[in-house]
Design a protein around this motif. Structure first.
Motif, mmCIF file in Angstrom:
data_model
loop_
_atom_site.group_PDB
_atom_site.id
_atom_site.type_symbol
_atom_site.label_atom_id
_atom_site.label_comp_id
_atom_site.label_asym_id
_atom_site.label_seq_id
_atom_site.Cartn_x
_atom_site.Cartn_y
_atom_site.Cartn_z
ATOM 1 N N ARG A 204 0.916 -1.003 0.287
ATOM 2 C CA ARG A 204 0.288 0.119 0.078
ATOM 3 C C ARG A 204 1.101 1.507 0.229
ATOM 4 N N TYR A 205 2.364 0.803 1.034
ATOM 5 C CA TYR A 205 2.591 2.410 0.673
ATOM 6 C C TYR A 205 4.386 2.580 0.045
ATOM 7 N N GLY A 206 3.656 1.354 -0.858
ATOM 8 C CA GLY A 206 5.381 1.929 -2.229
ATOM 9 C C GLY A 206 6.292 1.609 -0.993
ATOM 10 N N ASN A 207 7.987 2.477 -1.833
ATOM 11 C CA ASN A 207 9.389 1.907 -0.902
ATOM 12 C C ASN A 207 9.294 2.982 -0.013
ATOM 13 N N THR A 208 8.800 2.729 0.876
ATOM 14 C CA THR A 208 8.902 3.306 1.940
ATOM 15 C C THR A 208 9.359 2.510 3.164
ATOM 16 N N GLY A 209 10.367 3.329 3.918
ATOM 17 C CA GLY A 209 10.824 2.665 5.013
ATOM 18 C C GLY A 209 9.991 1.860 5.736
ATOM 19 N N ALA A 210 9.015 3.369 6.246
ATOM 20 C CA ALA A 210 8.343 3.025 7.766
ATOM 21 C C ALA A 210 7.249 4.047 7.909
ATOM 22 N N VAL A 211 6.261 4.298 7.929
ATOM 23 C CA VAL A 211 5.276 5.112 8.035
ATOM 24 C C VAL A 211 4.889 5.419 9.439
ATOM 25 N N LEU A 212 4.559 7.256 9.992
ATOM 26 C CA LEU A 212 3.872 7.138 10.724
ATOM 27 C C LEU A 212 3.156 7.917 11.023
ATOM 28 N N ASN A 213 1.755 7.782 11.432
ATOM 29 C CA ASN A 213 0.692 8.117 11.819
ATOM 30 C C ASN A 213 0.173 9.024 12.646
ATOM 31 N N TYR A 214 -0.597 9.928 13.063
ATOM 32 C CA TYR A 214 -0.781 10.598 14.267
ATOM 33 C C TYR A 214 -2.465 10.763 13.158
ATOM 34 N N LYS A 452 15.055 16.599 -23.115
ATOM 35 C CA LYS A 452 13.495 16.457 -22.561
ATOM 36 C C LYS A 452 13.537 15.222 -22.196
ATOM 37 N N LEU A 453 12.566 15.011 -20.950
ATOM 38 C CA LEU A 453 11.561 14.146 -20.907
ATOM 39 C C LEU A 453 10.564 13.618 -20.772
ATOM 40 N N THR A 454 9.450 12.470 -20.996
ATOM 41 C CA THR A 454 8.424 12.359 -20.635
ATOM 42 C C THR A 454 8.053 11.076 -20.010
ATOM 43 N N GLU A 455 7.498 11.311 -18.916
ATOM 44 C CA GLU A 455 7.217 9.856 -18.395
ATOM 45 C C GLU A 455 6.599 9.276 -17.364
ATOM 46 N N ALA A 456 5.756 7.974 -17.852
ATOM 47 C CA ALA A 456 4.548 7.878 -17.271
ATOM 48 C C ALA A 456 4.904 6.867 -16.215
ATOM 49 N N ASN A 457 4.434 6.485 -15.396
ATOM 50 C CA ASN A 457 4.324 5.231 -14.352
ATOM 51 C C ASN A 457 3.434 5.252 -13.271
ATOM 52 N N THR A 458 2.860 3.765 -13.914
ATOM 53 C CA THR A 458 1.569 3.270 -13.226
ATOM 54 C C THR A 458 1.604 2.074 -11.719
ATOM 55 N N TYR A 459 1.390 2.067 -10.551
ATOM 56 C CA TYR A 459 1.276 1.450 -9.741
ATOM 57 C C TYR A 459 0.023 0.967 -9.608
ATOM 58 N N ALA A 460 -0.396 -0.805 -9.309
ATOM 59 C CA ALA A 460 -1.475 -0.858 -8.627
ATOM 60 C C ALA A 460 -1.630 -2.148 -7.605
ATOM 61 N N TYR A 461 -2.026 -2.678 -6.589
ATOM 62 C CA TYR A 461 -1.627 -2.801 -5.804
ATOM 63 C C TYR A 461 -3.126 -3.547 -5.308
ATOM 64 N N THR A 462 -2.744 -4.555 -4.807
ATOM 65 C CA THR A 462 -4.352 -5.231 -3.365
ATOM 66 C C THR A 462 -3.268 -5.949 -2.429
ATOM 67 N N GLN A 463 -4.110 -5.819 -1.577
ATOM 68 C CA GLN A 463 -3.377 -6.251 0.246
ATOM 69 C C GLN A 463 -4.395 -7.081 1.070
ATOM 70 N N PHE A 464 -4.750 -7.613 1.925
ATOM 71 C CA PHE A 464 -5.577 -8.293 2.466
ATOM 72 C C PHE A 464 -4.698 -8.554 3.862
ATOM 73 N N ALA A 465 -5.464 -7.911 5.338
ATOM 74 C CA ALA A 465 -4.554 -8.250 6.666
ATOM 75 C C ALA A 465 -6.022 -9.044 7.056
ATOM 76 N N GLY A 466 -5.842 -9.751 7.736
ATOM 77 C CA GLY A 466 -6.423 -10.403 8.721
ATOM 78 C C GLY A 466 -5.532 -11.227 10.190
ATOM 79 N N LYS A 467 -6.879 -11.706 10.897
ATOM 80 C CA LYS A 467 -6.035 -12.698 11.881
ATOM 81 C C LYS A 467 -6.535 -13.826 11.664
ATOM 82 N N VAL A 468 -5.683 -14.544 12.579
ATOM 83 C CA VAL A 468 -5.444 -16.426 13.147
ATOM 84 C C VAL A 468 -6.057 -16.543 14.212
ATOM 85 N N LEU A 477 -0.180 -7.791 -3.230
ATOM 86 C CA LEU A 477 1.273 -8.131 -4.282
ATOM 87 C C LEU A 477 0.356 -6.237 -4.999
ATOM 88 N N GLY A 478 2.078 -5.754 -5.370
ATOM 89 C CA GLY A 478 1.784 -4.794 -6.560
ATOM 90 C C GLY A 478 2.574 -4.770 -7.818
#
Length: 769
Positions: A204-214, A452-468, A477-478
C-alpha cells in the motif's frame, strides 16, 4: 419417550440460540467523539468468569458471536481510560449496544500528573498512546515524537526533522493523510489520541522504510492558532512555523506557513584526491580550505479548504507554494604536484532556487457495509534554477573556468484511487496510482544541452490483512509499470512485481515477534538518466546514463520486543539483497575521469539494532539506548568491497511540574553504496523548557561537546577521495525556543484526508563536488 423428545428439542433450541446470539457495538472517545481503535472488549459472567473477548477495529466496532443466553457483564477498557461496564441481564437474543463512550483517566503521583501510556502490536505496526507527561512536555507533533523514543526513529528537534536511522525514506501521515514535517509541526500535542508506527509497510505504501500516522481528535467549531519558533541569539539560524484553522458550519479553512533561514560563515571543506594514470604516474590534490559561506532559505505556504456536507462525503482542496533557495561558497587553496612551488587558488560557488506551486483535490465516499472509496488528483509545476561557478587560478592566470547554468521546468499530474472493504475477519484494500510528467531542462555555460523527458509511471496493488487466533498476517501484491521517453535516446518500458507478506505472533501481552518479506522495485532517477554531462573540475566529469534499467530489492526483516515492568527490550534486523543495482562507475576517457552510474552486480546489506527503554523515579525520567551495526558487501563489475559501521543513540526525556528536559546523543551512522562511504556525524542536542498555560519557552544548545563534522570516502581505483566537511557555526550554538498554542473553543468534528501526493523531483543532474 415423549419426555426424551421434549428434552432433545429443548437442548437443540438452546444450542441454536447459542449459535445465533451476538453482541455488537461501537466504542468512541468521550471528548472527541471519534472511533476508538484497539479498545479491549471482554465478556464475562456475573462472577467474573471469562467467556470471550475482542479488540475494536479502526471504526471502533466490535462483535461477539456464538453467545449463549444468560446473565453477563461486558467490560470495555483501554490504558489511560475509565472502564465502561455494561450489565446484560437475561440475554436471550442478539443485541446492538450502540455507542459506548470511554472517558480519559488521570492519576496524581506526587507533584507529577501521569496518564498511563500503552503500546499495542498488530501485524504491520505498533500503536502508541502517549501519556499525559509526554503530551504536556511537547510543543508540537515533532517534539512529541522525540518524547516517545521509538526504535529506529531519529528526531532532530533543532531542525524539526524526522528520519529513519537506516536512511530509508519515511512517510508522515495525519489521520491517514500523507503530509510533510510542516503539517506535523502544526499538530497540537493535546489533540493526539495515538501514533501508529508502521514499521513494515505493505505494498500500500510503496518503497518506503516506515510510516508514522498521527491520529488526532476531531473538533466541531471555533479555531486554533499555533506558533513554533526556534532562533539562535548569536547566529542567523532560525526555524518558524505558523498555522491556523477556523471552522464555520460544515466548512473548515486552514493556513500554514513554514520558514527556514540559516546562514553560516565558518564552513570548512577538506579534500584529498588521488588520480592514477595508465603510465603508472599519480597526481595528488589537497584542498586547504578557508572559511566558507552557506545560506539556506526556504518558505512554504499552504491554503486549505474542506467541507463535509454529509457523514458519507468529504471534499478537500489545497493550494500550496514553496520557495527554496540554497547557496554555498568555498574559497580554498589547492596543492598540486604540477605546481610544487605555488598553491592554486580555488573558488567553488553553487546557487539554486526553485518555485513549486501545486493544487490538490481530494474526495472520499463511505458506502454501506464498511466500504470506502478515496480519490486524489494533484497538479504540480516546478520552476528550478541551478548555477555553479568553479575556478582554479594562480594569481591572475586562470587555469580552469567552469560555468554551469541549468534552467528547468517540470509539469506533473498525479492521480490515485483506493478502495477498501472491511469484514470481521479482515480488511481488503486495492488501488491504483498514475504519475504523468514532462521535463524540459536547459543546460548552458561550459556545456550546452537541452534535456527533454516524458515519463508515465503506474502502480496498482491489492492487499489483505487478517488474523487467526494470536497470529496477524498481511499479504499483498503490487504491479509497477515504468515508461520513459527521452529525446536522443530509446524509450523504455518495464513491468515489475512487488509481493509482500508479514506475519506477527504475540503469545502473551508482554512479547511479540514479527517477520516480513518483500520484493521492491526501484527506477533510475531522472537526473541519472539524463543524456547530459557536467564538469566537476579540471579532471572529472559527471555523466548521465540513459541506458540504466530498473532493479529489484529482496528484503527480509524481523523485529521483536519484550516488556518487563517499566522497561522494554526490542531487537530489529534486516537483510537486503539487490542484484543489478544502480551504483557508481568511474573510468578513464581521454584526459578525464568519468563518473557515471551503471547497473552493477549486486549489493548486500545486513543491519541490526537493539533498543532498551525504561522509566524511573516516578516516571519523571524516560531513557532510551540503541546500539546497532551495519554491514555492506558491494559487488560491482570492477570492484568488491566490505564495510562495517557500529553506532549508538541515547535519549533522555524528563518532565517535572512545568519543566521539561530533552537530551539526545548519537554517533555517526554511516552507509556504503557502490564505492563510497556516506558518513554521518557525532552530535548532541540539549533543550530545557518551561510551560505556562498555552506558552512554552526554552533554551538549548546544538553539539555542546563536539564539532559538526561529516566524512565522505570514495575508494575508486582510478580516483579515490577523502572529504571532511565541518561547520563550526553549528557547534556549541545556543538556541531559544518559543511555542504558543491557542484553542479557540474548536469543536467541529473534522474528517481528514487519507491521501496527499506531491512531486518535488526536478530531474536535474548535479555536478558539485
Amino acid at each position: 419417550m415423549k419426555l426424551l423428545f421434549i428434552f432433545i428439542l429443548f437442548f437443540l433450541c438452546l444450542n441454536l440460540n447459542a449459535q445465533g446470539i451476538s453482541i455488537k457495538g461501537r466504542v468512541l472517545d468521550n471528548v472527541s467523539n471519534t472511533p476508538f481503535e484497539l479498545a479491549n472488549v471482554v465478556l464475562q459472567t456475573q462472577d467474573s468468569v471469562f467467556i470471550t473477548g475482542i479488540a475494536t477495529d479502526e471504526r471502533g466496532n466490535f462483535k461477539l458471536d456464538k453467545i449463549g443466553s444468560g446473565n453477563y457483564r461486558l467490560i470495555v477498557s483501554a490504558i489511560g481510560y475509565v472502564n465502561s461496564i455494561t450489565e446484560l441481564q437475561g440475554l436471550l437474543k442478539s443485541i446492538d449496544l450502540g455507542e459506548i463512550l470511554l472517558e480519559e483517566e488521570s492519576k496524581l503521583l506526587g507533584e507529577v500528573m501521569v496518564t498511563a501510556s500503552s503500546e499495542v502490536y498488530k501485524s504491520d505496526r505498533r500503536v502508541i498512546f502517549p501519556n499525559q507527561q509526554q503530551l504536556k512536555a511537547s510543543t508540537n507533533g515533532v517534539s512529541l515524537l522525540n518524547a516517545l523514543q521509538l526504535p529506529r526513529i531519529e528526531v532532530d528537534i533543532m531542525n524539526n526533522k524526522i528520519s529513519l536511522t537506516t536512511k530509508e525514506s519515511i512517510q508522515l501521515r495525519l489521520n491517514g493523510v500523507e503530509v510533510s514535517e510542516q503539517e506535523i509541526m502544526a499538530v497540537q500535542p493535546e489533540d493526539v489520541i495515538r501514533v501508529e508506527y508502521i514499521e513494515n509497510p505493505g505494498v500500500r505504501y510503496g518503497n518506503t522504510g516506515a510510516v508514522l500516522n498521527y491520529i488526532t481528535h476531531r473538533h466541531e467549531s471555533g479555531g486554533t492558532f499555533a506558533l513554533n519558533a526556534l532562533q539562535s541569539p548569536h547566529h542567523p539560524f532560525g526555524n518558524y512555523n505558523v498555522s491556523s484553522k477556523i471552522n464555520y458550519k460544515k466548512s473548515e479553512f486552514g493556513f500554514n506557513y513554514m520558514g527556514v533561514h540559516q546562514k553560516f560563515h565558518d564552513m570548512v571543506r577538506e579534500n584529498e584526491e588521488l588520480f592514477f594514470y595508465e603510465d603508472g604516474t599519480q597526481e595528488i590534490r589537497k584542498e586547504i580550505s578557508k572559511p566558507g559561506d552557506a545560506l539556506y532559505d526556504n518558505h512554504r505556504f499552504l491554503l486549505n479548504y474542506n467541507t463535509q456536507p454529509s457523514e458519507q462525503n468529504y471534499f478537500n482542496v489545497t493550494f500550496g507554494y514553496s520557495l527554496n533557495k540554497k547557496s554555498e561558497y568555498y574559497n580554498s587553496e589547492l596543492s598540486n604536484i604540477h605546481y610544487q612551488n605555488q598553491l592554486i587558488q580555488m573558488g567553488d560557488f553553487t546557487n539554486s532556487k526553485s518555485n513549486i506551486p501545486k493544487i490538490d483535490l481530494y474526495w472520499t465516499h463511505l458506502f454501506k457495509n464498511n466500504q470506502t472509496l478515496i480519490m486524489n488528483v494533484v497538479g504540480t509545476y516546478i520552476d528550478s534554477y541551478n548555477n555553479r561557478v568553479y575556478q582554479e587560478r594562480i594569481e591572475n592566470n586562470i587555469l580552469t573556468d567552469i560555468l554551469s547554468i541549468v534552467n528547468g521546468e517540470k509539469y506533473s499530474l498525479i492521480g490515485e484511487a483506493i478502495y477498501e472493504k472491511e469484514w470481521d475477519v479482515g480488511r481488503l484494500s486495492g488501488g491504483m496510482k498514475h504519475i504523468q510528467g514532462y521535463i524540459n531542462n536547459k543546460y548552458t555555460g561550459t556545456v550546452n544541452s537541452i534535456n527533454k523527458l516524458t515519463e508515465a509511471n503506474t502502480y496498482a496493488y491489492t492487499q489483505f490483512a487478517g488474523k487467526v487466533k494470536k497470529i496477524n498476517y498481511l499479504i499483498g501484491l503490487g504491479v509497477y509499470r515504468s515508461w520513459l521517453k527521452q529525446e536522443g535516446a530509446d524509450k523504455y518500458e518495464t513491468y515489475t512485481f512487488r509481493p509482500s507478506i508479514s506475519v506477527s505472533y504475540a503469545p502473551v501481552n508482554c512479547f511479540y515477534i514479527r517477520l516480513n518479506g518483500t520484493i521492491e522495485n526501484f527506477s533510475p532517477s531522472l537526473g541519472d538518466l539524463s543524456l547530459v554531462e557536467q564538469y566537476i573540475d579540471s579532471l572529472q566529469i559527471r555523466r548521465g546514463n540513459p541506458g540504466l534499467r530498473p532493479y529489484k530489492s529482496y528484503k527480509l526483516t524481523g523485529n521483536t520486543e519484550f516488556r518487563f515492568g517499566k522497561s522494554s527490550l526490542s531487537a530489529w534486523g534486516m537483510y537486503t539483497n539487490i542484484p543489478d543495482v544502480i551504483m557508481e562507475e568511474t573510468y578513464r576517457e581521454g584526459n578525464f575521469f568519468i563518473r557515471t552510474n551503471e547497473n552493477q552486480k549486486r549489493i548486500q546489506q545486513v543491519m541490526g539494532s537493539l533498543t532498551f527503554k525504561t522509566r524511573f523515579f516516578k516516571d519523571i525520567f524516560n531513557f532510551s539506548l540503541t546500539g546497532g551495526v551495519n554491514h555492506f558487501i558491494s559487488d560491482g563489475h570492477t570492484y568488491n568491497y566490505k564495510y562495517t559501521n557500529w553506532y549508538y543513540r541515547a535519549s533522555l526525556f524528563a518532565s517535572y511540574k512545568n519543566w521539561n528536559l530533552m537530551y539526545n546523543q548519537y554517533s555517526a551512522y554511516n552507509t556504503f553504496w557502490g564505492e563510497q562511504i556516506y558518513g554521518g556525524q557525532n552530535g548532541q542536542e540539549l533543550l530545557l523548557s518551561f510551560r505556562y498555560k498555552d506558552l512554552n519557552v526554552g533554551i538549548g544548545m546544538v553539539n555542546p561537546f563536539t564539532t559538526t563534522k561529516v566524512e565522505t570516502v570514495n575508494k575508486n581505483r582510478y580516483a579515490p577521495m577523502k572529504r571532511m566537511n565541518s561547520v563550526k557555526d553549528a557547534s556549541h550554538m545556543v538556541v531559544l525556543q518559543l511555542s504558543w498554542n491557542i484553542n479557540l473553543g474548536r469543536k467541529y468534528q473534522e474528517k481528514g484526508k487519507r491521501l496527499n501526493n506531491s512531486d518535488t523531483n526536478s530531474g536535474i543532474m548535479g555536478a558539485g563536488r
